[in-house]
Write an enzyme that holds these catalytic residues in place. Structure first.
Site, mmCIF file in Angstrom:
data_model
loop_
_atom_site.group_PDB
_atom_site.id
_atom_site.type_symbol
_atom_site.label_atom_id
_atom_site.label_comp_id
_atom_site.label_asym_id
_atom_site.label_seq_id
_atom_site.Cartn_x
_atom_site.Cartn_y
_atom_site.Cartn_z
ATOM 1 N N LYS A 118 0.852 -1.196 0.000
ATOM 2 C CA LYS A 118 0.000 0.000 0.000
ATOM 3 C C LYS A 118 0.887 1.245 0.000
ATOM 4 O O LYS A 118 1.898 1.304 0.720
ATOM 5 C CB LYS A 118 -0.917 -0.014 1.227
ATOM 6 C CG LYS A 118 -1.997 1.074 1.223
ATOM 7 C CD LYS A 118 -2.917 0.950 2.442
ATOM 8 C CE LYS A 118 -4.019 2.007 2.444
ATOM 9 N NZ LYS A 118 -4.864 1.929 3.656
ATOM 10 N N SER A 193 -9.811 2.446 2.752
ATOM 11 C CA SER A 193 -8.894 3.121 1.848
ATOM 12 C C SER A 193 -7.994 2.181 1.052
ATOM 13 O O SER A 193 -7.490 2.536 0.002
ATOM 14 C CB SER A 193 -8.006 4.063 2.638
ATOM 15 O OG SER A 193 -7.154 3.339 3.523
ATOM 16 N N SER A 217 -9.925 0.008 6.867
ATOM 17 C CA SER A 217 -9.326 0.119 5.536
ATOM 18 C C SER A 217 -8.694 -1.162 5.016
ATOM 19 O O SER A 217 -8.330 -1.242 3.847
ATOM 20 C CB SER A 217 -8.273 1.224 5.521
ATOM 21 O OG SER A 217 -8.901 2.476 5.570
#
Lengths: 543, 99, 500
Positions: A118, A193, A217
């Site tokens: 990420k 997210s 997330s």
């Protein structure tokens, strides 16, 4: 299709059916180096555990695995847009690992296996933008601790995945670099997210990914993409080098397609880090061993499973509600004792979260000021450094970031602190007490991991409150610091899209999540006759 | 409805160093009012007898020994700077004074 | 440039107003590493080299507390007579400034590590004054700004600024007093004595280099005037940039006179930061303090509470050096100084040096004489600290040479110059400068002095050209020295004396 449970028996992985699309197929037959005889297999369809076995048996090489995934990325990521950056060094790194393996080095279970990272995590060799224009192109002079641990365990970083800007969002639509698309339906969001990481594993672009979870997330994207994601106990995985959203809520964790894979990755990234003051010094058990034990056991005999009344809300999508209750029935028929528990203060969790998070974020994001790194925007006609900072932050931050920074600034302001931030921290105490009371009665708690299946891109982007309610079931675990897992719970009948189950355990009992999570995963897959992810529609492949 | 005003939002934007446009201030004022209305309920249960929790997992006395470690090189330190003079970060003239 | 304001006569000001004081003293701790990172705690070097991602506030970096800084802070708190809080925590003070890497400063807010103390301060005439300490809390220093362009190198008029973060994250303890009443006309002196006492305390603890000129010790002085009989507090100003003990005294005096003039003319004092200008001896207006200063403090989520054990606190308490006031009393008694002599020493800031010189074998009286006399004179001339010129051991050796008769005071001054010039120890300088023989002359000169005292007209006669008059003195010296003196040398010395 590849069976994600292949590690139950030797070589199952290699006996899978060839993938019809062929783009990333490779023929293992007659590969001189490895002498594999079992036919053609698409390496991108294998679990990390299966790849690990093949790599350790030297039936495949890391270069082959890595190339297969890079090819897959090239083929589908134009549509999915899971990646913001694809590594140029992946093949070289894989070659190095192959050399080590050939020279007889004892390598860890995930050595040579690709992983997507990420973009919230700092990487020395790749830009780290956290999905924000203000950090576009920034290459940190240091690695996040978890990234260093990946390298030390010889995983192969494939690239950086898309995310809502500074992890603020539940849809990945708030990325400054465009949305990620759900591999199940490209018109829909992949959650957020960490939509990029979830989409990357769901689209077979990577077997593993790293995420970060501040209010869901990792777990919510897992739910809506049919993948598995774990938010560890707060302090279980180092935050050093994870670009902070809300320091007291953020936690880095694994994203995968199976519970065992997530556990293998958690084993690599977890443990104490002296550079993170909030890092726990616990001696953690092997999560992979816990997951294997659960998968082998395939029941929940004697396990007390709590259903949080407040997280089983009538407002949830019907198909989510239906699959959740079917799952409860399945668990009950496989030995679990289902107990309804009440957590009365969860009603205030979202409100507390949307005070604590913006407050901490407003301070954490102050460092983006155009002085030491990142974007600088000079106002027309020049100006003082104050003007430059304000112009840069105006131009560099997206709407959602501005909204939350202003909200957080408000919550911390003189005269408002006690009513807002101070009260939110008290709610946090109440939520912890609710969890403590619940865990006196039960071993694990379950709920839907998201109230709905993936919604359409654009559907909620202009309704912040509606967007915030996507995290209603995942937020309490962050407020209390306890571990939570999202895993596939079946497809919603009305739209055929994945639903997700959330499992929560007391703080420090992450192993319990993996043990029971793997058992539940096995029971569900047995009930379906196959894995959920194998039911995903094929993506169009561009060459 | 919450009492938040455009003046307040403009003041907050100044504190947060974001040069919001007047349109953004208007839009945010409306949005924040709605959001604040929905989150203000935390004060209903936050009674005086409830202690605040600032860390989810309570720890104390987490210290580091006073031992020098690795530093960044000057080149690394400046590597991300929008502007520098070879050894220091460069910024436009400063209006306000040190605090 | 700051213009001198209209000032009221100091005595008149004190007649009309009661000065009310408050101080914030920042002490930089001399730990090996910074407060929250393992970068070296050293900021004189090449810019931006003593930095880690933490000191630059790079995204993703996290602070970790330096254990030594905690111990130093507790020791300082104890030395200030403070309570040590069983659990204290760090907080973020949020404001944007280019020298503040994260745009928040990690400090302590509602739970400082030490609180409720008191420091005894002694004025020049020996009167004692208790300064109430509200709190001592830990925080981090900011980076260093250099303003380029414009005439003065100051912030006003600069074209741009350069930032060096080597100092960012250096550990600080901020000592905050309660409001100080009753200083009256002694306010300027009390301010100086307070800062001097804090300096003595941190030096004796060995936790800071405490050099004001280097910014190791910084004083922000709050001053307001209360009209006599009004019972009301006035509006205060906060004077910064006060970089020497002398400046502390001058700046307070100046502010009292400035505020008094404004108030007497019917004006109002603006609550603001004021900057002291050493060169012109005035303060100038800085940033106005207002409600807009909203620092949005909240508990630092990246750090955990500090909860020192009672054992640690007692261990540190047991290791505390003698309190300066007690120490002064003990030394005064041991040395047998008069009040005036001891005040002289205390005010010179050379107590440690004199104590060490005495410990090295010299008499305290001689040590005082040399340190506050010739050495202080040399230091003043060179604008440096006396302690940086010569070591107590060298001074003790010098005094030993005088007391054994090998050096006269006059020659000892020459030797001292050699030592200061780096020529070696006093005996080495005596050797290398060929001053050893002088010790023989010393004996001769003493005898000549005696002889001249008996025959006071001899020098005048010589000056009148009657050189043979020297003979009477030479004879007397030869007799006194029992013939061991060199008559030719005695003659030379007598003639030299006549020419002086």
């Amino acid at each position: 299709m590849t069976d994600a449970r292949s590690s139950r028996g030797p070589r199952h992985a290699a006996e899978t059916t060839p993938d019809s699309r062929g783009a990333t197929d490779r023929d293992l037959t007659g590969t001189a180096d490895y002498g594999h005889q079992t036919g053609t297999v698409d390496l991108t369809r294998l679990s990390a555990a299966s790849l690990s076995e093949l790599l350790h048996a030297r039936e495949i090489s890391s270069v082959e695995v890595t190339r297969a995934h890079l090819d897959r990325i090239a083929a589908v990521d134009g549509d999915v847009h899971a990646f913001l950056h694809v590594s140029r060094d992946a093949i070289d790194t894989a070659e190095g690992v192959d050399v080590l393996r050939r020279s007889g080095d004892q390598l860890g279970p995930l050595a040579g296996i690709p992983i997507a990272i990420k973009d919230v995590l700092c990487t020395l060799d790749m830009p780290s933008t956290a999905g924000s224009r203000i950090l576009e192109g920034w290459i940190p002079p240091y690695d996040a601790t978890v990234v260093r641990k990946l390298r030390e365990a010889f995983l192969i970083p494939l690239g950086k995945t898309n995310m809502d800007e500074f992890a603020m969002g539940s849809s990945t639509e708030h990325s400054a670099f465009g949305p990620t698309h759900n591999p199940w339906d490209l018109d829909r969001i992949p959650g957020g997210s960490g939509g990029g990481s979830a989409a990357a594993v769901a689209a077979f672009e990577s077997p593993l990914a790293l995420g970060s979870d501040t209010g869901g997330s990792i777990r919510q994207p897992a739910a809506v993409t049919g993948s598995v994601g774990v938010k560890p106990t707060y302090g279980g995985v180092s935050r050093y080098g994870a670009i902070a959203l809300a320091s007291s809520l953020d936690q880095v964790g694994p994203v995968a397609r199976t519970v065992i894979d997530a556990a293998l990755l958690h084993d690599v990234i977890g443990g104490h880090d002296p550079r993170d003051s909030t890092s726990l010094r616990d001696a953690w058990p092997s999560f992979a061993a816990a997951a294997r034990a659960g998968q082998l056991k395939r029941n929940l005999n004697g396990v007390k499973v709590g259903v949080v009344k407040e997280l089983d809300a009538p407002g949830f999508q019907a198909g989510v509600h239906q699959r959740f209750h079917e799952t409860l029935d399945l668990l009950a028929s496989n030995g679990a004792e289902i107990i309804e528990v009440s957590a009365p203060n969860f009603e205030y969790a979202v409100a507390a979260y949307y005070l604590i998070l913006p407050a901490e974020a407003s301070s954490n994001l102050a460092k983006f000021d155009s002085v030491r790194f990142g974007l600088r925007v000079n106002p027309v006609g020049g100006g003082t450094v104050e003007d430059v900072m304000s112009a840069t932050r105006e131009a560099g931050f997206g709407d959602e970031v501005k909204r939350r920074v202003i909200l957080g600034t408000y919550a911390l302001s003189a005269g408002y602190y006690d009513a807002y931030y101070g009260s939110a921290q008290k709610v946090r105490t109440l939520i912890q007490r609710d969890f403590a009371a619940a865990f006196e009665q039960v071993d694990i708690l379950v709920s839907p991991a998201a109230p709905t299946t993936a919604f359409k891109i654009g559907e909620k982007v202009n309704d912040p409150l509606a967007m915030y309610l996507n995290d209603v079931t995942t937020i309490p675990a962050n407020l209390a610091g306890i571990p939570g897992m999202g895993l596939p719970m079946g497809l919603a009948p009305e739209d055929g899209l994945p639903t997700g189950l959330q499992i929560m355990a007391p703080a420090r009992a992450d192993a319990r999540l993996y043990e029971h999570g793997a058992a539940i995963e096995a029971l569900l897959e047995d009930s379906w006759g196959r894995t959920l992810i194998s039911q995903a529609p094929e993506l169009k492949v561009s060459k | 409805m919450s009492e938040i005003t455009t003046d307040q939002v403009a003041h907050l934007a100044n504190l947060a160093r974001i040069a919001l446009t007047p349109e953004e201030i208007d839009k945010l004022t409306g949005e924040l009012s709605v959001i604040i209305d929905s989150i203000a309920k935390v004060s209903q249960v936050a009674t005086a007898d409830v202690p605040a929790t600032s860390h989810p997992i309570p720890l104390t006395n987490v210290f580091r020994p006073d031992v020098i470690g690795d530093t960044l090189s000057q080149e690394e330190a400046l590597s991300g700077a929008p502007e520098h003079d070879g050894s220091r970060f460069k910024v436009s003239a400063i209006l306000g004074e040190e605090q | 440039m700051a213009q001198p304001a209209e000032l009221m006569d100091f005595d008149k000001a004190i007649e009309l107003f009661e000065p009310v004081l408050g101080f914030e003293v920042h002490v930089e701790l001399n730990t090996k590493t910074k407060m929250f990172s393992d970068a070296p705690n050293f900021f004189g070097g090449e810019p931006n080299t003593n930095v880690t991602p933490v000191d630059l506030g790079l995204p993703g970096s996290l602070p970790v507390v330096n254990e030594q800084a905690i111990k130093y802070s507790i020791s300082l708190g104890l030395a200030l007579g403070c309570e040590i809080r069983p659990s204290s925590r760090f907080a973020r003070k949020n404001y944007f400034y280019p020298d503040l890497a994260k745009n928040y400063q990690i400090s302590q807010y509602d739970e400082p590590i030490a609180f409720d103390g008191s420091v005894e301060v002694e004025l020049a005439d020996g009167r004692l004054f208790q300064i109430p300490i509200e709190r001592a809390h830990m925080e981090e220093d900011a980076g260093k700004l250099t303003h380029v362009g414009g005439a003065t190198g100051r912030i006003q008029g600069a074209e741009y600024s350069l930032v060096d973060y080597n100092r960012a994250g250096v550990p600080l303890v901020e000592i905050v007093t309660n409001i100080i009443y009753g200083a009256e006309r002694d306010a300027p002196e009390l301010a100086k004595a307070y800062v001097s006492t804090i300096r003595d305390i941190v030096r004796s603890l060995g936790i800071s280099d405490a050099k004001m000129e280097r910014g190791n010790l910084r004083c922000d002085a709050n001053i307001s005037l209360s009209p006599r009989g009004s019972g009301k507090l006035g509006t205060r100003t906060e004077t910064k940039n006060v970089n020497s003990l002398r400046s502390v005294e001058r700046a307070i005096r100046y502010e009292i006179q400035r505020q008094a003039a404004i108030l007497a003319a019917g004006g109002t004092i603006i609550q603001e930061t004021r900057h002291w200008h050493e060169d012109t001896g005035v303060t100038s207006a800085g940033r106005p303090k207002s409600d807009a200063d909203d620092y949005r403090y909240f508990p630092e989520p990246d750090l955990l509470p500090v909860a020192p054990s009672l054992e640690l606190i007692e261990e540190l308490r047991a290791a505390l050096p003698e309190a300066p006031a007690i120490r002064r009393r003990r030394l005064k008694e041991a040395w047998g100084f008069t009040d005036l002599e001891f005040q002289d020493v205390a005010n010179s800031g050379l107590l440690v040096e004199i104590e060490e010189t005495a410990a090295a074998g010299a008499s305290a009286a001689q040590a005082r004489k040399w340190w506050t006399g010739e050495i202080a004179r040399l230091a003043n001339a060179a604008s440096v600290d006396a302690s940086s010129l010569v070591s107590p051991a060298d001074v003790a050796e010098l005094i030993g040479l005088i007391e054994s008769g090998e050096l006269t005071d006059r020659l000892a001054r020459q030797v001292l110059e050699g030592v200061v010039a780096g020529e070696g120890s006093p005996s080495a300088v005596v050797q290398s400068r060929g001053l050893a023989v002088v010790s023989d002359d010393g004996a001769l000169i003493a005898a000549i002095d005696d002889a001249l005292a008996a025959q006071p007209d001899v020098l005048d006669k010589i000056r009148d050209g009657k050189v043979q008059a020297a003979g009477a003195v030479i004879g007397a010296v030869m007799k006194a020295m029992k013939g061991t003196a060199d008559a030719a040398r005695v003659r030379e010395l007598v003639l030299e004396r006549a020419q002086q």
